[in-house]
Enzyme design. Structure first.
Site, PDB file in Angstrom:
ATOM      1  N   TRP A 182       0.857  -1.184   0.000  1.00 38.97           N
ATOM      2  CA  TRP A 182       0.000   0.000   0.000  1.00 38.97           C
ATOM      3  C   TRP A 182       0.891   1.232   0.000  1.00 38.97           C
ATOM      4  O   TRP A 182       1.824   1.323   0.786  1.00 38.97           O
ATOM      5  CB  TRP A 182      -0.928   0.048   1.224  1.00 38.97           C
ATOM      6  CG  TRP A 182      -1.665   1.360   1.256  1.00 38.97           C
ATOM      7  CD1 TRP A 182      -2.716   1.724   0.476  1.00 38.97           C
ATOM      8  CD2 TRP A 182      -1.332   2.512   2.049  1.00 38.97           C
ATOM      9  NE1 TRP A 182      -3.075   3.024   0.735  1.00 38.97           N
ATOM     10  CE2 TRP A 182      -2.245   3.533   1.691  1.00 38.97           C
ATOM     11  CE3 TRP A 182      -0.363   2.784   3.009  1.00 38.97           C
ATOM     12  CZ2 TRP A 182      -2.217   4.801   2.276  1.00 38.97           C
ATOM     13  CZ3 TRP A 182      -0.330   4.052   3.598  1.00 38.97           C
ATOM     14  CH2 TRP A 182      -1.262   5.032   3.230  1.00 38.97           C
ATOM     15  N   GLU A 223      -3.156  -3.094  -2.245  1.00 39.95           N
ATOM     16  CA  GLU A 223      -4.314  -2.502  -1.561  1.00 39.95           C
ATOM     17  C   GLU A 223      -4.669  -1.162  -2.212  1.00 39.95           C
ATOM     18  O   GLU A 223      -3.814  -0.304  -2.400  1.00 39.95           O
ATOM     19  CB  GLU A 223      -3.958  -2.285  -0.081  1.00 39.95           C
ATOM     20  CG  GLU A 223      -5.053  -1.592   0.730  1.00 39.95           C
ATOM     21  CD  GLU A 223      -4.648  -1.372   2.194  1.00 39.95           C
ATOM     22  OE1 GLU A 223      -3.455  -1.500   2.522  1.00 39.95           O
ATOM     23  OE2 GLU A 223      -5.544  -1.065   3.004  1.00 39.95           O
ATOM     24  N   LYS A 225      -7.003   2.498  -2.552  1.00 43.78           N
ATOM     25  CA  LYS A 225      -7.569   3.511  -1.660  1.00 43.78           C
ATOM     26  C   LYS A 225      -8.182   4.626  -2.494  1.00 43.78           C
ATOM     27  O   LYS A 225      -7.657   4.965  -3.549  1.00 43.78           O
ATOM     28  CB  LYS A 225      -6.478   4.065  -0.741  1.00 43.78           C
ATOM     29  CG  LYS A 225      -7.019   4.866   0.418  1.00 43.78           C
ATOM     30  CD  LYS A 225      -5.976   5.116   1.478  1.00 43.78           C
ATOM     31  CE  LYS A 225      -6.563   5.919   2.633  1.00 43.78           C
ATOM     32  NZ  LYS A 225      -5.635   6.138   3.708  1.00 43.78           N
ATOM     33  N   ASP A 258      -9.598  -2.937   1.610  1.00 48.55           N
ATOM     34  CA  ASP A 258      -9.731  -2.380   2.960  1.00 48.55           C
ATOM     35  C   ASP A 258     -11.078  -1.668   2.968  1.00 48.55           C
ATOM     36  O   ASP A 258     -11.327  -0.789   2.133  1.00 48.55           O
ATOM     37  CB  ASP A 258      -8.563  -1.412   3.196  1.00 48.55           C
ATOM     38  CG  ASP A 258      -8.615  -0.706   4.539  1.00 48.55           C
ATOM     39  OD1 ASP A 258      -9.684  -0.159   4.881  1.00 48.55           O
ATOM     40  OD2 ASP A 258      -7.588  -0.652   5.237  1.00 48.55           O
ATOM     41  N   HIS A 261     -11.674   2.122   2.446  1.00 48.40           N
ATOM     42  CA  HIS A 261     -11.055   2.756   1.278  1.00 48.40           C
ATOM     43  C   HIS A 261     -11.969   2.943   0.082  1.00 48.40           C
ATOM     44  O   HIS A 261     -11.505   2.961  -1.065  1.00 48.40           O
ATOM     45  CB  HIS A 261      -9.828   1.944   0.843  1.00 48.40           C
ATOM     46  CG  HIS A 261      -8.691   2.039   1.803  1.00 48.40           C
ATOM     47  ND1 HIS A 261      -7.448   1.523   1.552  1.00 48.40           N
ATOM     48  CD2 HIS A 261      -8.611   2.618   3.029  1.00 48.40           C
ATOM     49  CE1 HIS A 261      -6.649   1.757   2.568  1.00 48.40           C
ATOM     50  NE2 HIS A 261      -7.338   2.413   3.482  1.00 48.40           N
ATOM     51  N   HIS A 285      -8.506  -6.040   4.576  1.00 48.98           N
ATOM     52  CA  HIS A 285      -8.242  -5.275   5.786  1.00 48.98           C
ATOM     53  C   HIS A 285      -9.598  -4.925   6.365  1.00 48.98           C
ATOM     54  O   HIS A 285     -10.394  -4.236   5.713  1.00 48.98           O
ATOM     55  CB  HIS A 285      -7.487  -3.979   5.481  1.00 48.98           C
ATOM     56  CG  HIS A 285      -6.010  -4.146   5.448  1.00 48.98           C
ATOM     57  ND1 HIS A 285      -5.140  -3.104   5.228  1.00 48.98           N
ATOM     58  CD2 HIS A 285      -5.234  -5.254   5.642  1.00 48.98           C
ATOM     59  CE1 HIS A 285      -3.901  -3.564   5.281  1.00 48.98           C
ATOM     60  NE2 HIS A 285      -3.924  -4.856   5.523  1.00 48.98           N
ATOM     61  N   ASP A 293     -12.054   9.330   7.801  1.00 46.60           N
ATOM     62  CA  ASP A 293     -11.064   8.409   8.364  1.00 46.60           C
ATOM     63  C   ASP A 293     -11.389   6.971   8.002  1.00 46.60           C
ATOM     64  O   ASP A 293     -12.539   6.546   8.057  1.00 46.60           O
ATOM     65  CB  ASP A 293     -11.008   8.537   9.886  1.00 46.60           C
ATOM     66  CG  ASP A 293      -9.950   7.618  10.468  1.00 46.60           C
ATOM     67  OD1 ASP A 293      -8.827   7.604   9.929  1.00 46.60           O
ATOM     68  OD2 ASP A 293     -10.236   6.890  11.427  1.00 46.60           O
ATOM     69  N   ASP A 295      -9.826   4.334   9.488  1.00 46.37           N
ATOM     70  CA  ASP A 295      -9.154   3.429  10.423  1.00 46.37           C
ATOM     71  C   ASP A 295      -9.664   3.447  11.860  1.00 46.37           C
ATOM     72  O   ASP A 295      -8.875   3.294  12.782  1.00 46.37           O
ATOM     73  CB  ASP A 295      -7.649   3.738  10.420  1.00 46.37           C
ATOM     74  CG  ASP A 295      -7.038   3.548   9.037  1.00 46.37           C
ATOM     75  OD1 ASP A 295      -7.003   2.397   8.582  1.00 46.37           O
ATOM     76  OD2 ASP A 295      -6.618   4.538   8.428  1.00 46.37           O
ATOM     77  N   ASP A 325      -7.097  -3.742  10.532  1.00 39.02           N
ATOM     78  CA  ASP A 325      -6.309  -2.540  10.255  1.00 39.02           C
ATOM     79  C   ASP A 325      -7.024  -1.312  10.809  1.00 39.02           C
ATOM     80  O   ASP A 325      -7.938  -0.794  10.170  1.00 39.02           O
ATOM     81  CB  ASP A 325      -6.083  -2.397   8.739  1.00 39.02           C
ATOM     82  CG  ASP A 325      -5.232  -1.179   8.405  1.00 39.02           C
ATOM     83  OD1 ASP A 325      -4.571  -0.658   9.324  1.00 39.02           O
ATOM     84  OD2 ASP A 325      -5.218  -0.752   7.236  1.00 39.02           O
TER      85      ASP A 325
END
Ligand code: RNT
Ligand code: ZN
Length: 417
Positions: A182, A223, A225, A258, A261, A285, A293, A295, A325
């Site tokens: 990533w 990965e 995003k 993820d 993302h 993830h 955000d 995460d 993650d």
């Protein structure tokens, strides 16, 4: 030793054709990768600790780990509070230098010997991540896609070093190592050239993947995003880019999704079965997006449950590499780590106790009225009693009493740092 509540729950589930004993057994064998970076706000040990490059932690709750020993001790605490099979997820910036510093392009297996020992002693496999951020060679926010060949070559060398380290992890532990690429490469504002960086990114990743490795042991991933902090307008590794590069290099690369993302109304739960139609294996993830955000700590929310359900009902538990993650620096980090891991265990358990075949049959018969009724009905099945039994068998608390241990650890260990 099982409780009356569990025996009754067993009967309730059996009425729907669900074997909870089989579910418990299955769940205790699903590896979920626990990321080391919740313990120190993605700091690592090879830099001054400033997190740069498209991701950010917020908050400064006291007691964060600042040494490998502290981080490992904290992780041990988390492991002891969570049921289930764990794998360790390490980033390259967590290299441990016992005989002198080595820059990212020069990393070697020996810099991760301590992590191998840690994992082996606990019967865990290891996943790995090259670290394409928090480093001076990340220039203008770019690494593998930078126009300057010297910058790209540094990061390609890093990626190749990480492939060799991943192979070492797999050989040492006897468990395949997922190696996730990533980068935060992108632009804050409207670019003048969107394709150039992506062509360079593609070439760099393919050069990394040309490093020899055994695909049965090392599972490189890319990965995607949609945007990052400070790179709001454009990211080189967009969804289409990452998926295509994995598809074009199917003999050596997997796509990694993820769930933080994507655009807010897109859901990874729906993407899982789409990818499984084309890829033998995929990687995830699991996180929790909130507005900008990606995460936040994983909770037992609807999408988390839905992700677990898709993995289970696609019968893809051994085709899906699951990693957590998230990183929250504003609350007790041990607690954050533990809540996330336990929440995903709960989601998997619920998925395994759902009468998926029965529901799918209603769909195939186009019996949508009954499908809706039954989907609502199964939501109220006594999952809690099965969870309690699962935790009891794993020797961990089923209820929030694990938090007493975190409080004691904070008092005795964290507050003294
Ligand atoms: C960032 C990506 C990436 C990182 C880790 C630390 O948005 O999700 O996976 O979180 O590499
Ligand atoms: Zn991620």
């Amino acid at each position: 030793m099982s409780t009356k509540a569990f025996e009754l729950a067993k009967e309730s589930f059996a009425a729907f054709g669900v074997d909870v004993e089989a579910a418990i057994e299955k769940l205790s064998n699903i590896p979920v990768s626990l990321h080391c970076w919740q313990g120190d706000d993605v700091g690592g040990f090879d830099n001054d600790g400033a997190l740069t490059g498209g991701i950010q932690t917020t908050g400064n709750y006291p007691g964060k780990a600042t040494t490998p020993e502290q981080l490992m001790a904290d992780m041990d605490k988390v492991l002891s509070l969570c049921p289930g099979k764990k794998k360790l997820n390490v980033h390259a910036c967590y290299a441990i230098f016992e005989d002198g510093f080595a820059d990212r392009d020069k990393l070697e297996p020996k810099h991760f010997k301590k992590w191998v020992e840690f994992a082996k002693e606990r019967g865990m496999g290891i996943d790995f991540n090259p670290t394409f951020f928090s480093h001076p060679m990340q220039k203008d926010g770019l690494t593998l896609s930078h126009p300057d060949k010297e910058v790209r070559n540094f990061w390609i060398a890093h990626g190749k070093a990480c492939i060799r380290i991943s192979q070492y992890f797999a050989e040492e532990t006897g468990i395949p190592c997922v190696m996730n690429i990533w980068t935060g490469d992108g632009f804050k504002d409207i670019p003048a050239d969107r394709m150039g960086p992506r062509m360079r990114y593609r070439d760099s990743i393919e050069q990394i993947l040309s490093e020899p490795f055994d695909f049965n042991k090392v599972k490189p991933c890319v990965e995607s995003k949609v945007f990052g902090i400070g790179v709001e307008a454009y990211t080189a590794g967009s969804a289409e880019f990452a998926l295509s590069i994995a598809a074009m290099n199917k003999d050596r690369c997997l796509p990694l999704m993820d769930n933080g993302h994507y655009h807010p109304t897109e859901v990874v739960s729906d993407k899982i079965p789409a990818l499984l139609c084309f890829f033998d294996e995929i990687a995830l993830h699991v996180t929790r997006p909130i507005r900008w955000d990606s995460d936040h700590v994983v909770l037992l929310d609807d999408e988390t449950k839905e992700i677990a359900k898709e993995i289970v009902r696609c019968d893809a538990l051994d085709r899906t590499y699951i990693a957590l993650d998230y990183f929250d620096a504003s609350i007790n980090r041990i607690s954050a780590w533990t809540v996330g891991f336990r929440s995903f265990q709960k989601a998997l358990l619920m998925a395994l106790c759902t009468p998926n075949a029965l529901l799918a049959k209603l769909q195939d018969e186009s019996n949508f009225t009954e499908l809706m009724v039954m989907q609502e009905e199964v939501k109220m099945l006594p999952y809690g009693a099965v969870w309690a039994e699962y935790c009891a068998r794993a020797g961990v608390a089923a209820d929030a009493s694990w938090f007493d241990e975190v409080k004691a650890y904070e008092r005795d260990v964290l507050s003294k740092r």
